[in-house]
Design an enzyme around this catalytic site. Structure first.
Site, PDB file in Angstrom:
ATOM      1  N   LYS A  57       5.862  20.520 -18.380  1.00  0.00           N
ATOM      2  CA  LYS A  57       5.102  20.476 -17.123  1.00  0.00           C
ATOM      3  C   LYS A  57       3.891  19.560 -17.273  1.00  0.00           C
ATOM      4  O   LYS A  57       3.664  18.671 -16.445  1.00  0.00           O
ATOM      5  CB  LYS A  57       4.628  21.878 -16.743  1.00  0.00           C
ATOM      6  CG  LYS A  57       3.562  21.883 -15.660  1.00  0.00           C
ATOM      7  CD  LYS A  57       3.111  23.266 -15.294  1.00  0.00           C
ATOM      8  CE  LYS A  57       1.857  23.772 -15.965  1.00  0.00           C
ATOM      9  NZ  LYS A  57       0.586  23.216 -15.541  1.00  0.00           N
TER      10      LYS A  57
ATOM     11  N   ARG B 108     -13.807  24.254 -14.647  1.00  0.00           N
ATOM     12  CA  ARG B 108     -12.959  23.060 -14.588  1.00  0.00           C
ATOM     13  C   ARG B 108     -13.643  21.830 -13.963  1.00  0.00           C
ATOM     14  O   ARG B 108     -13.151  21.253 -12.981  1.00  0.00           O
ATOM     15  CB  ARG B 108     -11.637  23.382 -13.878  1.00  0.00           C
ATOM     16  CG  ARG B 108     -10.967  24.626 -14.428  1.00  0.00           C
ATOM     17  CD  ARG B 108      -9.533  24.773 -14.009  1.00  0.00           C
ATOM     18  NE  ARG B 108      -8.654  23.969 -14.826  1.00  0.00           N
ATOM     19  CZ  ARG B 108      -7.333  23.985 -14.755  1.00  0.00           C
ATOM     20  NH1 ARG B 108      -6.733  24.766 -13.888  1.00  0.00           N
ATOM     21  NH2 ARG B 108      -6.589  23.223 -15.512  1.00  0.00           N
TER      22      ARG B 108
ATOM     23  N   ASP C  43      -3.055  27.813 -23.743  1.00  0.00           N
ATOM     24  CA  ASP C  43      -2.000  28.175 -22.779  1.00  0.00           C
ATOM     25  C   ASP C  43      -1.036  29.222 -23.330  1.00  0.00           C
ATOM     26  O   ASP C  43      -0.183  29.716 -22.592  1.00  0.00           O
ATOM     27  CB  ASP C  43      -1.209  26.920 -22.360  1.00  0.00           C
ATOM     28  CG  ASP C  43      -2.083  25.912 -21.642  1.00  0.00           C
ATOM     29  OD1 ASP C  43      -3.207  26.273 -21.248  1.00  0.00           O
ATOM     30  OD2 ASP C  43      -1.651  24.756 -21.474  1.00  0.00           O
TER      31      ASP C  43
ATOM     32  N   ARG D 171       5.107  27.957 -10.618  1.00  0.00           N
ATOM     33  CA  ARG D 171       4.499  26.624 -10.760  1.00  0.00           C
ATOM     34  C   ARG D 171       4.805  26.018 -12.116  1.00  0.00           C
ATOM     35  O   ARG D 171       4.736  24.800 -12.283  1.00  0.00           O
ATOM     36  CB  ARG D 171       2.966  26.739 -10.642  1.00  0.00           C
ATOM     37  CG  ARG D 171       2.449  26.844  -9.237  1.00  0.00           C
ATOM     38  CD  ARG D 171       0.944  26.732  -9.224  1.00  0.00           C
ATOM     39  NE  ARG D 171       0.529  25.726 -10.195  1.00  0.00           N
ATOM     40  CZ  ARG D 171      -0.547  25.823 -10.960  1.00  0.00           C
ATOM     41  NH1 ARG D 171      -1.322  26.865 -10.877  1.00  0.00           N
ATOM     42  NH2 ARG D 171      -0.846  24.856 -11.802  1.00  0.00           N
TER      43      ARG D 171
HETATM   44  C1  EPZ Z   1      -4.972  20.676 -19.500  1.00  0.00           C
HETATM   45  O1  EPZ Z   1      -5.985  20.986 -18.570  1.00  0.00           O
HETATM   46  C2  EPZ Z   1      -3.783  21.512 -19.111  1.00  0.00           C
HETATM   47  N1  EPZ Z   1      -3.402  21.183 -17.741  1.00  0.00           N
HETATM   48  C3  EPZ Z   1      -4.121  22.986 -19.223  1.00  0.00           C
HETATM   49  O2  EPZ Z   1      -2.935  23.723 -18.987  1.00  0.00           O
HETATM   50  C4  EPZ Z   1      -4.612  23.311 -20.633  1.00  0.00           C
HETATM   51  O3  EPZ Z   1      -5.058  24.641 -20.668  1.00  0.00           O
HETATM   52  C5  EPZ Z   1      -5.759  22.372 -21.007  1.00  0.00           C
HETATM   53  O4  EPZ Z   1      -5.365  20.989 -20.836  1.00  0.00           O
HETATM   54  C6  EPZ Z   1      -6.220  22.545 -22.458  1.00  0.00           C
HETATM   55  O5  EPZ Z   1      -5.142  22.340 -23.307  1.00  0.00           O
HETATM   56  C7  EPZ Z   1      -2.683  20.100 -17.488  1.00  0.00           C
HETATM   57  O6  EPZ Z   1      -2.290  19.354 -18.369  1.00  0.00           O
HETATM   58  C8  EPZ Z   1      -2.331  19.840 -16.065  1.00  0.00           C
HETATM   59  P1  EPZ Z   1      -9.212  19.771 -20.444  1.00  0.00           P
HETATM   60  P2  EPZ Z   1      -7.259  20.038 -18.407  1.00  0.00           P
HETATM   61  O7  EPZ Z   1      -9.764  18.674 -19.608  1.00  0.00           O
HETATM   62  O8  EPZ Z   1      -6.844  18.650 -18.663  1.00  0.00           O
HETATM   63  C9  EPZ Z   1     -13.888  20.903 -20.168  1.00  0.00           C
HETATM   64  C10 EPZ Z   1      -1.605  25.403 -18.055  1.00  0.00           C
HETATM   65  O9  EPZ Z   1      -1.642  26.659 -18.141  1.00  0.00           O
HETATM   66  N2  EPZ Z   1     -14.035  19.689 -19.342  1.00  0.00           N
HETATM   67  O10 EPZ Z   1      -8.661  19.460 -21.778  1.00  0.00           O
HETATM   68  O11 EPZ Z   1      -7.881  20.368 -17.101  1.00  0.00           O
HETATM   69  C11 EPZ Z   1     -13.094  21.988 -19.457  1.00  0.00           C
HETATM   70  O12 EPZ Z   1     -13.907  22.747 -18.597  1.00  0.00           O
HETATM   71  C12 EPZ Z   1      -2.857  24.590 -17.854  1.00  0.00           C
HETATM   72  O13 EPZ Z   1      -0.556  24.747 -18.100  1.00  0.00           O
HETATM   73  C13 EPZ Z   1     -15.290  19.299 -18.954  1.00  0.00           C
HETATM   74  O14 EPZ Z   1     -16.302  19.938 -19.260  1.00  0.00           O
HETATM   75  O15 EPZ Z   1      -8.140  20.587 -19.607  1.00  0.00           O
HETATM   76  C14 EPZ Z   1     -12.524  22.773 -20.608  1.00  0.00           C
HETATM   77  O16 EPZ Z   1     -13.456  23.702 -21.061  1.00  0.00           O
HETATM   78  C15 EPZ Z   1      -4.058  25.382 -17.510  1.00  0.00           C
HETATM   79  N3  EPZ Z   1     -15.402  18.181 -18.188  1.00  0.00           N
HETATM   80  C16 EPZ Z   1     -12.314  21.710 -21.685  1.00  0.00           C
HETATM   81  O17 EPZ Z   1     -13.111  20.587 -21.303  1.00  0.00           O
HETATM   82  C17 EPZ Z   1     -14.332  17.434 -17.825  1.00  0.00           C
HETATM   83  O18 EPZ Z   1     -14.507  16.417 -17.131  1.00  0.00           O
HETATM   84  C18 EPZ Z   1     -10.898  21.219 -21.874  1.00  0.00           C
HETATM   85  O19 EPZ Z   1     -10.357  20.866 -20.613  1.00  0.00           O
HETATM   86  C19 EPZ Z   1     -13.052  17.849 -18.238  1.00  0.00           C
HETATM   87  C20 EPZ Z   1     -12.928  18.973 -18.999  1.00  0.00           C
END
Ligand code: EPZ
Length: 417
Positions: free
Chosen positions: A22, A121, A304, A396
């Site tokens: 996904k 997020r 995840d 989803r």
């Molecule tokens: C991806 O989310 C995945 N989603 C998530 O999977 C997964 O949990 C996550 O990576 C971590 O592995 C998709 O790929 C669509 P991040 P993403 O940016 O990209 C902070 C699932 O269940 N952050 O790596 O949104 C954020 O708040 C989903 O399949 C900032 O502060 O995650 C978090 O604490 C849920 N500023 C950390 O970084 C930003 O601009 C990591 O988030 C971006 C992120």
């Protein structure tokens, strides 16, 4: 309203074939608009998230044809339209249209992304990356306007190794002038899969899978053929289910190395696993050793999988402790598991599940996607029938979950009530 009904206690044996990832597919689909001719993506899971992204591409003018597991996209007629909230509110990954459209058209107007409520997020790192490449960002209410006269390569350091920001910056940088370096990049296998896709289109990206990604901008990208990697989170979820109630359950079509953080923990706990080149055969035992995990970016233990993993506490001879470090609101499954008989405690970002305990079926809610997977895992091992509500979250992310589990002996169905 649709609910999932699961009658627990049936041993699961046979083979479960894992679908395409996904979290790769949701970036590969928007990335397609960067090409100037047809792209074919194989092994795309048929889940609501990929359906919505294909609809978004069609809305922008692409021709999208799905034939079983493949999606063929003709992006030649893509127009630069405002992407409305009706689309973006449905899923987080809608934000990949920001990077892709910025890269291709140098202008994007898009509403805030939606997705599971597992934390604040923010997208500040994505925006910081776009700005470093020369874009200006303005807000009109919930709408972001990202605009650039031209994009120029830059050195971008990410404060956090964000998956989304790494991918979005790659998407914007592949057609920029000159060289971009993303430092402290995320290293998830999905990032490698997306970089490979872009390289198949003619991009010049090296270092994906390490913390330094180097991108040399090119003028054009062409169509290509690409395969989505197997879904490591779906695979891990079914391995956990096997550890709860499997007998030689074969989780097949996977890259076992991608879930080593999980399998090494399971082996420590005493779960019998047979790890082959593209499958894992798992059986359950009545009792496991206590355990402790801390979620981290790849190759650490994936956030995840922590929610389904916690269900193993029902068989632990002692405590199973989960420290979440990525999402501050990823313990919404605790009250639901408690309804089924699990003993839990929560202290900030650390949850403790006290085992062993006998789970009993009742009505529970899938508060988010992976909490929903935890409910399915718990229901399969529980005594009696569990009714899971809010199953749109589960659908989803897990392709054909009812069919896959039914085929290996589960009593599971979706009912309209
Ligand atoms: C991806 O989310 C995945 N989603 C998530 O999977 C997964 O949990 C996550 O990576 C971590 O592995 C998709 O790929 C669509 P991040 P993403 O940016 O990209 C902070 C699932 O269940 N952050 O790596 O949104 C954020 O708040 C989903 O399949 C900032 O502060 O995650 C978090 O604490 C849920 N500023 C950390 O970084 C930003 O601009 C990591 O988030 C971006 C992120």
């Amino acid at each position: 309203m649709k609910v999932m009904k699961i009658e627990g206690g049936n041993t699961l044996s046979g083979t479960i074939k894992i679908s395409g990832a996904k979290n790769s597919s949701v970036a590969l689909i928007p990335a397609s608009l960067l090409a100037d001719s047809d792209v074919t993506i194989c092994n795309v899971p048929e889940i609501t998230d990929t359906d919505v992204l294909c609809e978004m591409l069609e809305y922008l003018g692409a021709d999208v044809r799905r034939a079983s597991e493949s999606v063929v996209i003709s992006p030649e007629k893509i127009e630069n339209k405002v992407i409305p909230k009706e689309f973006t509110s449905k899923l987080r990954a809608s934000y990949y249209f920001m990077g892709a459209l910025l890269g291709k058209k140098k202008h994007v107007e898009i509403y805030l992304p939606g997705g599971c409520s597992i934390g604040a997020r923010p997208i500040d790192l994505h925006l910081k990356g776009f700005e470093s490449l020369g874009a200006t960002i303005t807000n009109e209410g919930e709408k972001y306007i990202v605009d650039a006269k031209e994009l120029n390569g830059a050195n971008i350091y990410l404060d956090i190794a964000s998956v989304g920001a790494t991918i979005n910056i790659m998407l914007a940088a592949v057609l920029a002038k000159g060289k971009t370096i993303i430092d402290n990049a995320a290293k998830e296998p999905e990032i490698v899969n997306i970089a490979t896709y872009l390289n198949n289109m003619g991009a010049r990206i090296t270092g994906a899978g390490t913390s330094e990604i180097r991108i040399t901008g090119v003028e054009k990208l062409h169509g290509c053929f690409h395969e989505v990697i197997p879904d490591r989170i779906e695979a891990g979820t079914y391995v956990i289910i096997g550890a709860l109630i499997g007998k030689d359950l074969n989780i097949y079509n996977i890259i076992p190395e991608h879930i080593e953080a999980l399998t090494s923990k399971l082996q420590e706990m005493g779960v019998p696993l047979k790890i082959e080149s593209d499958s894992i055969i798992v059986s359950s035992k009545d009792e496991y050793k206590p355990s402790r995990i801390k979620t981290l970016g790849y190759p650490g233990f994936p956030t995840d999988l922590q929610q389904p993993f916690s269900v193993l506490a029902s068989k632990c001879n002692g405590k199973l402790i989960v420290q979440e470090t990525i999402w501050e609101n990823r313990f919404m499954h605790l009250p639901e598991l408690e309804k089924m008989g699990m003993k839990t405690e929560k202290n900030g970002m650390i949850a403790t599940f006290v085992g062993p305990n006998k789970l009993v079926g009742c009505e529970v809610k899938a508060t988010d996607l992976r909490a929903g997977a935890a409910m399915v895992a718990a229901a399969l091992v529980a005594e009696g029938t569990t009714t899971i509500t809010n199953i749109e979250h589960i659908l989803r992310g897990y392709e054909g979950i009812v069919e896959k589990l039914t085929d290996v002996g589960a009593k599971i169905k979706i009912e309209e009530i």
